[in-house]
Write a protein that holds these residues in place. Sequence first.
Motif, PDB file in Angstrom:
ATOM      1  N   GLY A 263       0.818  -1.202   0.000  1.00 23.93           N
ATOM      2  CA  GLY A 263       0.000   0.000   0.000  1.00 23.93           C
ATOM      3  C   GLY A 263       0.854   1.256   0.000  1.00 23.93           C
TER       4      GLY A 263
ATOM      5  N   HIS B 166      -3.860  -6.197  -6.476  1.00 23.43           N
ATOM      6  CA  HIS B 166      -4.213  -7.582  -6.143  1.00 23.43           C
ATOM      7  C   HIS B 166      -3.582  -8.540  -7.166  1.00 23.43           C
TER       8      HIS B 166
ATOM      9  N   GLY C 212       2.181   2.469   4.267  1.00 22.03           N
ATOM     10  CA  GLY C 212       1.297   1.476   3.655  1.00 22.03           C
ATOM     11  C   GLY C 212       1.608   0.081   4.171  1.00 22.03           C
TER      12      GLY C 212
ATOM     13  N   GLU D 122      -4.370 -10.363  -1.735  1.00 21.17           N
ATOM     14  CA  GLU D 122      -4.875  -8.992  -1.649  1.00 21.17           C
ATOM     15  C   GLU D 122      -3.725  -8.005  -1.510  1.00 21.17           C
TER      16      GLU D 122
ATOM     17  N   ARG E 212      -4.306   1.642  -2.422  1.00 23.56           N
ATOM     18  CA  ARG E 212      -4.197   0.202  -2.185  1.00 23.56           C
ATOM     19  C   ARG E 212      -3.180  -0.413  -3.149  1.00 23.56           C
TER      20      ARG E 212
ATOM     21  N   GLY F 186       0.812   0.663  -4.368  1.00 21.40           N
ATOM     22  CA  GLY F 186      -0.141   1.772  -4.384  1.00 21.40           C
ATOM     23  C   GLY F 186       0.572   3.115  -4.358  1.00 21.40           C
TER      24      GLY F 186
ATOM     25  N   LYS G  75      -3.128  -2.459   2.263  1.00 17.79           N
ATOM     26  CA  LYS G  75      -3.921  -1.239   2.423  1.00 17.79           C
ATOM     27  C   LYS G  75      -3.002  -0.021   2.462  1.00 17.79           C
ATOM     28  N   GLY G  76      -3.510   1.068   1.922  1.00 21.06           N
ATOM     29  CA  GLY G  76      -2.741   2.304   1.949  1.00 21.06           C
ATOM     30  C   GLY G  76      -2.740   2.915   3.342  1.00 21.06           C
TER      31      GLY G  76
ATOM     32  N   ASP H  46      -4.533   3.495  -6.755  1.00 15.38           N
ATOM     33  CA  ASP H  46      -4.426   2.063  -6.454  1.00 15.38           C
ATOM     34  C   ASP H  46      -3.440   1.408  -7.411  1.00 15.38           C
TER      35      ASP H  46
END
Length: 335
Positions: free
Chosen positions: A19, A47, A147, A122, A44, A73, A125-126, A85
């Motif tokens: 992220g 993926h 991130g 996955e 993000r 990201g 997350k940022g 993203d």
Amino acid sequence: MTEGNFVDYTKVHLESGRGGKGSTHLHREKYIDKGGPDGGDGGRGGHIILRGNKNLWTLYHFKYKRHFKSAQGGNGAKQRRTGEDGDDVYIDLPLGTVVKDSETGNVIYEMLEDGAEFVICEGGKGGRGNWHFKSSTRQTPRYAQQGMEGTSLDAIFEMKVLADVGLVGFPNAGKSTLLSVITSAKPKIANYEFTTLKPNLGIVEYRDFKSFVIADIPGIIEGAADGKGLGHRFLRHIERNSTLLFLIPADSDDISAEYDILLKELKKYNPELLDKNRFVCISKADMLDEELMEQMKEGLDEEGAFDGAPYMFISSLSQFHMQELKDRLWQMLNE
């Protein structure tokens, strides 16, 4: 589909993107004193997504590329702007592919539908920007979150051929010859054992423009489930077939014994295979005259051979009972 291009097992390394960082920007604008924090969030990470593709019949496209990594990201920016993203990475798989964790051997996913998508890794997350952390007592926070790391996985892609009928038999039983006669497939045919080293698929054209798929599975020998011969490497392809067509040559020393050995190997590999529809073909019947064929039928019926499974004498060479065989298989597939 040539033997050299057929790959049904591969290991890959998957790694999703990290992220993006949150921003620590403080608002600066003319005539606005002490604008406060306005740093945006990081985007993000990308993926890793598996996608079903009905046009693929093999895992050959993983032969030279086995490492997949998606993009990181983007970082957050001023005016609470969120970072971009990371780009997702799509991995196309043929239908019938089982995805496993290489460390534990656990099944993660099974690709059965065209266009189906599954996020296997996955993206991270940022991080949150500094505007999230302002409060009455902390009005100008000068920090933001980093991130999160993406996820990584060493996976196994194991393809199981999707066919309606699977040919089961010892080497040199005539499976490849039968496939070449009732379909347009061109398998390698020769007078020695283990001529077929990879599964071959063919489409059987039936009446009124109907069709079904038949698969020639490389020869099974006694002890195959324990790794002898070609081992159980190709037995997994039989799991996808709704009907199993056992092929036993008419010049076999003991037809019933050969059938029992084949059945035993399937049971040792996976007992659930015995729940499938079974049909037995005694091949190379062109070597028999009518009188000898009748005697063999009487003997098989008296000893209750094949556990009640229906059987038929056929000859791929002389086309004996070829249409009748198609009729019986179509009937079993549509019962």
